[in-house]
Motif scaffolding. Structure first.
Motif, PDB file in Angstrom:
ATOM      1  N   GLU A  99     -21.361 -31.474 -36.155  1.00 20.41           N
ATOM      2  CA  GLU A  99     -21.388 -30.614 -34.968  1.00 20.41           C
ATOM      3  C   GLU A  99     -19.996 -30.500 -34.343  1.00 20.41           C
ATOM      4  OE1 GLU A  99     -23.253 -31.173 -30.601  1.00 20.41           O
ATOM      5  OE2 GLU A  99     -24.705 -31.204 -32.232  1.00 20.41           O
ATOM      6  N   ALA A 100     -19.267 -31.616 -34.310  1.00 24.36           N
ATOM      7  CA  ALA A 100     -17.920 -31.626 -33.724  1.00 24.36           C
ATOM      8  C   ALA A 100     -17.066 -32.647 -34.453  1.00 24.36           C
ATOM      9  CB  ALA A 100     -17.988 -31.978 -32.239  1.00 24.36           C
ATOM     10  N   PHE A 101     -15.797 -32.310 -34.650  1.00 22.72           N
ATOM     11  CA  PHE A 101     -14.849 -33.196 -35.336  1.00 22.72           C
ATOM     12  C   PHE A 101     -13.518 -33.056 -34.626  1.00 22.72           C
ATOM     13  CE2 PHE A 101     -11.519 -34.200 -38.276  1.00 22.72           C
ATOM     14  CZ  PHE A 101     -12.009 -35.182 -39.124  1.00 22.72           C
ATOM     15  N   TYR A 102     -13.013 -34.174 -34.085  1.00 21.78           N
ATOM     16  CA  TYR A 102     -11.746 -34.141 -33.364  1.00 21.78           C
ATOM     17  C   TYR A 102     -10.871 -35.325 -33.739  1.00 21.78           C
ATOM     18  CZ  TYR A 102     -13.774 -30.624 -30.325  1.00 21.78           C
ATOM     19  OH  TYR A 102     -14.353 -29.484 -29.849  1.00 21.78           O
ATOM     20  N   PHE A 103      -9.591 -35.053 -33.944  1.00 21.13           N
ATOM     21  CA  PHE A 103      -8.595 -36.112 -34.014  1.00 21.13           C
ATOM     22  C   PHE A 103      -8.214 -36.435 -32.577  1.00 21.13           C
ATOM     23  CE2 PHE A 103      -8.175 -34.023 -38.122  1.00 21.13           C
ATOM     24  CZ  PHE A 103      -8.163 -35.111 -38.984  1.00 21.13           C
ATOM     25  N   ALA A 104      -7.757 -37.675 -32.334  1.00 20.02           N
ATOM     26  CA  ALA A 104      -7.476 -38.075 -30.961  1.00 20.02           C
ATOM     27  C   ALA A 104      -6.332 -39.074 -30.902  1.00 20.02           C
ATOM     28  CB  ALA A 104      -8.734 -38.697 -30.343  1.00 20.02           C
ATOM     29  N   PHE A 105      -5.736 -39.186 -29.710  1.00 20.90           N
ATOM     30  CA  PHE A 105      -4.796 -40.255 -29.395  1.00 20.90           C
ATOM     31  C   PHE A 105      -5.605 -41.353 -28.722  1.00 20.90           C
ATOM     32  CE2 PHE A 105      -2.146 -36.379 -28.828  1.00 20.90           C
ATOM     33  CZ  PHE A 105      -1.218 -36.633 -29.826  1.00 20.90           C
ATOM     34  N   GLY A 106      -5.123 -42.576 -28.758  1.00 22.47           N
ATOM     35  CA  GLY A 106      -5.788 -43.649 -28.020  1.00 22.47           C
ATOM     36  C   GLY A 106      -6.435 -44.670 -28.929  1.00 22.47           C
ATOM     37  N   ASP A 107      -7.569 -45.205 -28.474  1.00 26.33           N
ATOM     38  CA  ASP A 107      -8.253 -46.281 -29.194  1.00 26.33           C
ATOM     39  C   ASP A 107      -8.806 -45.850 -30.539  1.00 26.33           C
ATOM     40  OD1 ASP A 107      -7.727 -47.941 -27.069  1.00 26.33           O
ATOM     41  OD2 ASP A 107      -9.725 -47.763 -26.198  1.00 26.33           O
ATOM     42  N   ARG A 108      -9.158 -44.605 -30.689  1.00 26.90           N
ATOM     43  CA  ARG A 108      -9.752 -44.095 -31.927  1.00 26.90           C
ATOM     44  C   ARG A 108      -8.925 -42.928 -32.443  1.00 26.90           C
ATOM     45  NH1 ARG A 108     -12.439 -48.442 -32.206  1.00 26.90           N
ATOM     46  NH2 ARG A 108     -14.406 -48.603 -31.141  1.00 26.90           N
ATOM     47  N   ASP A 109      -8.919 -42.780 -33.767  1.00 30.93           N
ATOM     48  CA  ASP A 109      -8.173 -41.684 -34.392  1.00 30.93           C
ATOM     49  C   ASP A 109      -9.028 -40.433 -34.570  1.00 30.93           C
ATOM     50  OD1 ASP A 109      -5.833 -43.255 -34.724  1.00 30.93           O
ATOM     51  OD2 ASP A 109      -6.681 -44.136 -36.541  1.00 30.93           O
ATOM     52  N   VAL A 110     -10.331 -40.615 -34.749  1.00 34.60           N
ATOM     53  CA  VAL A 110     -11.228 -39.490 -35.018  1.00 34.60           C
ATOM     54  C   VAL A 110     -12.557 -39.706 -34.294  1.00 34.60           C
ATOM     55  CG1 VAL A 110     -12.504 -38.234 -36.811  1.00 34.60           C
ATOM     56  CG2 VAL A 110     -10.219 -39.117 -37.305  1.00 34.60           C
ATOM     57  N   TYR A 111     -13.094 -38.634 -33.719  1.00 36.11           N
ATOM     58  CA  TYR A 111     -14.438 -38.622 -33.136  1.00 36.11           C
ATOM     59  C   TYR A 111     -15.242 -37.545 -33.846  1.00 36.11           C
ATOM     60  CZ  TYR A 111     -12.667 -41.464 -29.301  1.00 36.11           C
ATOM     61  OH  TYR A 111     -12.115 -42.473 -28.557  1.00 36.11           O
ATOM     62  N   ILE A 112     -16.439 -37.919 -34.279  1.00 31.99           N
ATOM     63  CA  ILE A 112     -17.317 -36.972 -34.968  1.00 31.99           C
ATOM     64  C   ILE A 112     -18.697 -37.066 -34.337  1.00 31.99           C
ATOM     65  CG2 ILE A 112     -18.391 -36.334 -37.166  1.00 31.99           C
ATOM     66  CD1 ILE A 112     -16.059 -38.038 -38.478  1.00 31.99           C
ATOM     67  N   ILE A 113     -19.275 -35.926 -34.005  1.00 38.23           N
ATOM     68  CA  ILE A 113     -20.684 -35.857 -33.613  1.00 38.23           C
ATOM     69  C   ILE A 113     -21.381 -35.090 -34.710  1.00 38.23           C
ATOM     70  CG2 ILE A 113     -22.379 -34.973 -31.959  1.00 38.23           C
ATOM     71  CD1 ILE A 113     -20.253 -35.365 -29.772  1.00 38.23           C
ATOM     72  N   GLY A 114     -22.447 -35.683 -35.220  1.00 35.54           N
ATOM     73  CA  GLY A 114     -23.163 -35.035 -36.307  1.00 35.54           C
ATOM     74  C   GLY A 114     -24.638 -35.343 -36.280  1.00 35.54           C
ATOM     75  N   GLU A 115     -25.386 -34.524 -37.004  1.00 29.20           N
ATOM     76  CA  GLU A 115     -26.823 -34.720 -37.150  1.00 29.20           C
ATOM     77  C   GLU A 115     -27.098 -35.249 -38.546  1.00 29.20           C
ATOM     78  OE1 GLU A 115     -28.949 -31.531 -34.226  1.00 29.20           O
ATOM     79  OE2 GLU A 115     -28.556 -30.872 -36.276  1.00 29.20           O
TER      80      GLU A 115
END
Length: 123
Positions: free
Chosen positions: A42-58
């Motif tokens: 559903e969503a895929f983002y690279f990020a700065f901070g504690d995590r490199d990637v956030y993914i929301i999926g079904e």
């Protein structure tokens, strides 16, 4: 279909792979992984901070989420944390359930927690 939040961190080899193939190809690989387990991203983002990637999926169920997490972590180039996401309706259903609970170390009679309507409090 249940939703899950996946939080990933790249290890050195994973970062080198990302540098080599780029973000768009990584998204494609993740979408293929979800599809192979009967799910969708559903969503895929690279990020700065504690995590490199956030993914929301079904995914169809917890077993599929566990399979995804095991496969990714076993590869040894990323670490993956998996969180089950709940809908507001699922939380509504949860707070309507009666539960008997005795806090650890207390000699009190078990308490029965009932929720008093929306915006209410435990009684």
């Amino acid at each position: 279909m249940p939703k899950f939040l996946f939080e990933a961190n790249y290890l050195s080899e994973g970062l080198n792979g990302l540098i080599k193939e780029g973000g768009t190809r990584r998204l494609g690989a993740v979408e293929e992984l979800f599809k192979s387990l009967g799910g969708t991203v559903e969503a895929f983002y690279f990020a700065f901070g504690d995590r490199d990637v956030y993914i929301i999926g079904e995914l169809p169920d917890n077993a599929a989420a566990a399979a995804l997490s095991i496969r990714v972590n076993a590869a040894g180039v990323t670490t993956l944390k998996t969180t089950v996401l709940l809908t507001p309706q699922e939380v509504d259903d949860a707070v309507k359930k009666t539960a008997v609970y005795r806090p650890p170390g207390r000699d009190l009679e078990p308490e029965v927690a009932n929720w008093e309507g929306e915006g209410g409090h435990l009684v």
